[in-house]
Design an enzyme around this catalytic site. Sequence first.
Site, PDB file in Angstrom:
ATOM      1  N   ARG A 270      39.394  57.265  39.855  1.00 34.27           N
ATOM      2  CA  ARG A 270      40.110  56.271  40.677  1.00 34.27           C
ATOM      3  C   ARG A 270      40.925  56.999  41.751  1.00 34.27           C
ATOM      4  O   ARG A 270      41.000  56.570  42.897  1.00 34.27           O
ATOM      5  CB  ARG A 270      41.041  55.415  39.804  1.00 34.27           C
ATOM      6  CG  ARG A 270      40.338  54.533  38.780  1.00 34.27           C
ATOM      7  CD  ARG A 270      39.541  53.417  39.431  1.00 34.27           C
ATOM      8  NE  ARG A 270      40.357  52.571  40.267  1.00 34.27           N
ATOM      9  CZ  ARG A 270      41.142  51.585  39.816  1.00 34.27           C
ATOM     10  NH1 ARG A 270      41.169  51.297  38.541  1.00 34.27           N
ATOM     11  NH2 ARG A 270      41.851  50.852  40.659  1.00 34.27           N
TER      12      ARG A 270
ATOM     13  N   ARG B  74      47.024  43.904  44.552  1.00 30.07           N
ATOM     14  CA  ARG B  74      46.366  43.358  43.352  1.00 30.07           C
ATOM     15  C   ARG B  74      46.865  41.929  43.220  1.00 30.07           C
ATOM     16  O   ARG B  74      48.068  41.701  43.010  1.00 30.07           O
ATOM     17  CB  ARG B  74      46.713  44.176  42.108  1.00 30.07           C
ATOM     18  CG  ARG B  74      46.321  43.481  40.821  1.00 30.07           C
ATOM     19  CD  ARG B  74      46.318  44.398  39.622  1.00 30.07           C
ATOM     20  NE  ARG B  74      45.191  45.315  39.677  1.00 30.07           N
ATOM     21  CZ  ARG B  74      44.776  46.059  38.652  1.00 30.07           C
ATOM     22  NH1 ARG B  74      45.401  45.985  37.486  1.00 30.07           N
ATOM     23  NH2 ARG B  74      43.742  46.878  38.778  1.00 30.07           N
TER      24      ARG B  74
ATOM     25  N   HIS C 240      36.679  43.855  42.234  1.00 34.47           N
ATOM     26  CA  HIS C 240      37.485  45.064  42.016  1.00 34.47           C
ATOM     27  C   HIS C 240      36.746  46.233  42.672  1.00 34.47           C
ATOM     28  O   HIS C 240      36.237  47.131  41.992  1.00 34.47           O
ATOM     29  CB  HIS C 240      37.650  45.277  40.509  1.00 34.47           C
ATOM     30  CG  HIS C 240      38.751  46.229  40.131  1.00 34.47           C
ATOM     31  ND1 HIS C 240      39.578  46.846  41.051  1.00 34.47           N
ATOM     32  CD2 HIS C 240      39.155  46.674  38.900  1.00 34.47           C
ATOM     33  CE1 HIS C 240      40.444  47.625  40.407  1.00 34.47           C
ATOM     34  NE2 HIS C 240      40.204  47.534  39.108  1.00 34.47           N
TER      35      HIS C 240
ATOM     36  N   CYS D  74      35.953  50.215  32.683  1.00 37.32           N
ATOM     37  CA  CYS D  74      37.023  50.472  33.661  1.00 37.32           C
ATOM     38  C   CYS D  74      38.381  50.655  32.998  1.00 37.32           C
ATOM     39  O   CYS D  74      39.292  51.196  33.621  1.00 37.32           O
ATOM     40  CB  CYS D  74      37.070  49.349  34.685  1.00 37.32           C
ATOM     41  SG  CYS D  74      37.599  47.754  34.034  1.00 37.32           S
TER      42      CYS D  74
ATOM     43  N   GLN E 290      37.477  50.058  41.920  1.00 35.64           N
ATOM     44  CA  GLN E 290      36.987  50.481  40.606  1.00 35.64           C
ATOM     45  C   GLN E 290      35.537  50.938  40.697  1.00 35.64           C
ATOM     46  O   GLN E 290      35.155  51.976  40.137  1.00 35.64           O
ATOM     47  CB  GLN E 290      37.096  49.305  39.620  1.00 35.64           C
ATOM     48  CG  GLN E 290      36.586  49.628  38.231  1.00 35.64           C
ATOM     49  CD  GLN E 290      37.454  50.646  37.534  1.00 35.64           C
ATOM     50  OE1 GLN E 290      38.646  50.441  37.428  1.00 35.64           O
ATOM     51  NE2 GLN E 290      36.881  51.739  37.051  1.00 35.64           N
TER      52      GLN E 290
ATOM     53  N   ASP F 219      33.386  45.577  29.986  1.00 38.34           N
ATOM     54  CA  ASP F 219      34.786  45.405  30.397  1.00 38.34           C
ATOM     55  C   ASP F 219      35.424  44.496  29.347  1.00 38.34           C
ATOM     56  O   ASP F 219      34.730  43.867  28.538  1.00 38.34           O
ATOM     57  CB  ASP F 219      34.833  44.777  31.803  1.00 38.34           C
ATOM     58  CG  ASP F 219      36.239  44.675  32.382  1.00 38.34           C
ATOM     59  OD1 ASP F 219      37.175  45.300  31.831  1.00 38.34           O
ATOM     60  OD2 ASP F 219      36.416  43.963  33.385  1.00 38.34           O
TER      61      ASP F 219
HETATM   62  N1   CP Z   1      40.828  49.646  35.626  1.00 33.48           N
HETATM   63  C1   CP Z   1      41.986  49.264  36.181  1.00 33.48           C
HETATM   64  O1   CP Z   1      42.052  48.720  37.298  1.00 33.48           O
HETATM   65  O2   CP Z   1      43.081  49.540  35.411  1.00 33.48           O
HETATM   66  P1   CP Z   1      44.568  49.008  35.625  1.00 33.48           P
HETATM   67  O3   CP Z   1      44.561  47.529  35.356  1.00 33.48           O
HETATM   68  O4   CP Z   1      45.377  49.767  34.625  1.00 33.48           O
HETATM   69  O5   CP Z   1      44.995  49.296  37.032  1.00 33.48           O
HETATM   70  N1  NVA Z   2      38.373  42.357  34.318  1.00 34.11           N
HETATM   71  C1  NVA Z   2      39.657  42.955  34.061  1.00 34.11           C
HETATM   72  C2  NVA Z   2      39.764  44.284  34.723  1.00 34.11           C
HETATM   73  C3  NVA Z   2      41.041  45.007  34.478  1.00 34.11           C
HETATM   74  C4  NVA Z   2      41.151  46.297  35.239  1.00 34.11           C
HETATM   75  C5  NVA Z   2      40.778  42.031  34.515  1.00 34.11           C
HETATM   76  O1  NVA Z   2      40.628  41.399  35.576  1.00 34.11           O
HETATM   77  O2  NVA Z   2      41.778  41.928  33.829  1.00 34.11           O
END
Ligand code: CP
Ligand code: NVA
Length: 296
Positions: free
Chosen positions: A283, A100, A127, A255, A130, A215
């Site tokens: 997930r 990440r 992502h 998400c 997701q 989101d």
């Molecule tokens: N939706 C998602 O990726 O959640 P987290 O940021 O908690 O991993």
């Molecule tokens: N769009 C959000 C998704 C979190 C899972 C972010 O990037 O923070």
Amino acid sequence: MTPKHFLDIAAIDPGVLKEILARSHALKKDLSAKPLADRAVAMIFEKSSTRTRVSFERGIWQLGGQPIVMAAGDMQLGRSETPADTARVLSRLVDAIMIRANRHSDVQELAAHATVPVINGLTDRSHPCQIMADLQTVEEAAGTLQDLRMAWLGDGNNVCHSFIEAARAFNFHLSIATPAERKPDEEILAGAGNHASWSADPKIAAKGADIVVTDTWISMGDEDNKPALLSLLGPYQVDGALMSLAQPEARFLHCLPAYRGMEVTAQVIDGPQSLVFDEAENRLHAQKAILEWCLS
Ligand code: CP
Ligand code: NVA
């Protein structure tokens, strides 16, 4: 041989994506598969996570593997060791890498120098893990993705980008409504052809939708822009009025993490149309299928 990276939906053959999705459903019912026996997966986090961290770690254990979780700030990566050298070293020690990252380009650099598969666990661009869980959730509820009408409301962000890429691969239509200032990436939008359309009007996107998705308005890394984003995105809140424009049986996805009273009302996210906790659970199953494909 080039490793089987999972970096973006559009980078994977649609037939392969469909196989991965079918395996997600199968793995949800069958905990016996152990394709990661004696294998280790490194997980690198440059940003916060609840779902990605726990679902990957649990999934790797369930598949018989060893998860190694690292905050990037505790690694030499956080002291400017290059993604390329990080990839070369981890490739000698583990069998796959999940990352990440703040910058998508860093994940691409990592993948370019890794001799093991690299999985994108969220970047500023996309992502993809997701979206595989989201599609599993929609298939469970609707039976099919084919020709469904989905609506994305709010920010044209990383999750939106992966949804757009999925629309073409899985043959559904995504109607997007964002402020012009937060329109999704033009190239990604163009790549979807007639499977995605954009307007600034949330009512146009929501009308007749089978699935309504939103989101957070403040993605990780966007915190400095918070006041401007809140004022731009206010009209895109998913509330009862907007849901009433969708199909009567429409379902709601997010998400998570969610901020009630901002991008969605509590009435919608905590109401009968919401699938958000199935989505969070999926997930686990979707990423197990992704790991299995990457390492097969
Ligand atoms: N939706 C998602 O990726 O959640 P987290 O940021 O908690 O991993
Ligand atoms: N769009 C959000 C998704 C979190 C899972 C972010 O990037 O923070």
